[in-house]
Design a protein around this motif. Sequence first.
Motif: not given
Length: 229
Positions: A77-84, A126-129, A173-179
């Motif tokens: 559910g995150a926006a496209r990250e142009e740096r990856v 979710s992840l930290i983009p 990137q890293a874990v943001n919200r745990l599943g």
Amino acid sequence: MSRPLIGITAYLEAARWGTWVREAVLSPPSYSRAVEKAGGLPVLLPPLNVGGIGDYVRDLSGVILAGGGELDPALYGAAREERVEEPQPHRDRFELALARAAVQADLPLLAVGRGMHILNVAQGGSLIPWLPEAVGHDRHAGAGRTHAIQISVSSRLGEALGDRAEVTAPHHQAVNRLGADLLAVAWADDQIVEAIELRGRRFALGVQWHPERGEDNRLVEALVEAATG
């Protein structure tokens, strides 16, 4: 007693050998060597046929979700990250389905780097983009740079490694919200999650670094031991 079959997820990329340039199933040999060293038999899993995942889960004794490129942010559910780098939908789709099937079947699972992100997103997390922006430094992105992590001693990871470890884990990137049913069990000094475990399973561990590299093979050994049992 026969050795346990350990499936290892792989790339599907263009590769060159001799005068040929063809699409190929690729995997760094460190994964297969680590599994062999731990007493298992490695089996590469090409990201091709989602319909065959049920057969993999039934016939394998364990799975390694291997490292690689970043996931498509749209999957959480995150926006496209142009740096990856550009996402690989075929691999994302295959590995998410494999992770969910392995969890449902209680198949021992070790998720490495990208694999940890796959496990978290497969469980609804979710992840930290783009991590350097979120934490205000690039210490996590430096190739070859080691850092200390704190480990929960009550976790499966703590049983294997103790309460601290020095790891090399370049990642953007890293874990943001745990599943669902996931616990954070290791942290960097800035509190970024470095490892996760799934509650109520024989062995389901995700780590941000690469335990298949170097001389310390304890986590792959723990996977193979769980797969053997």
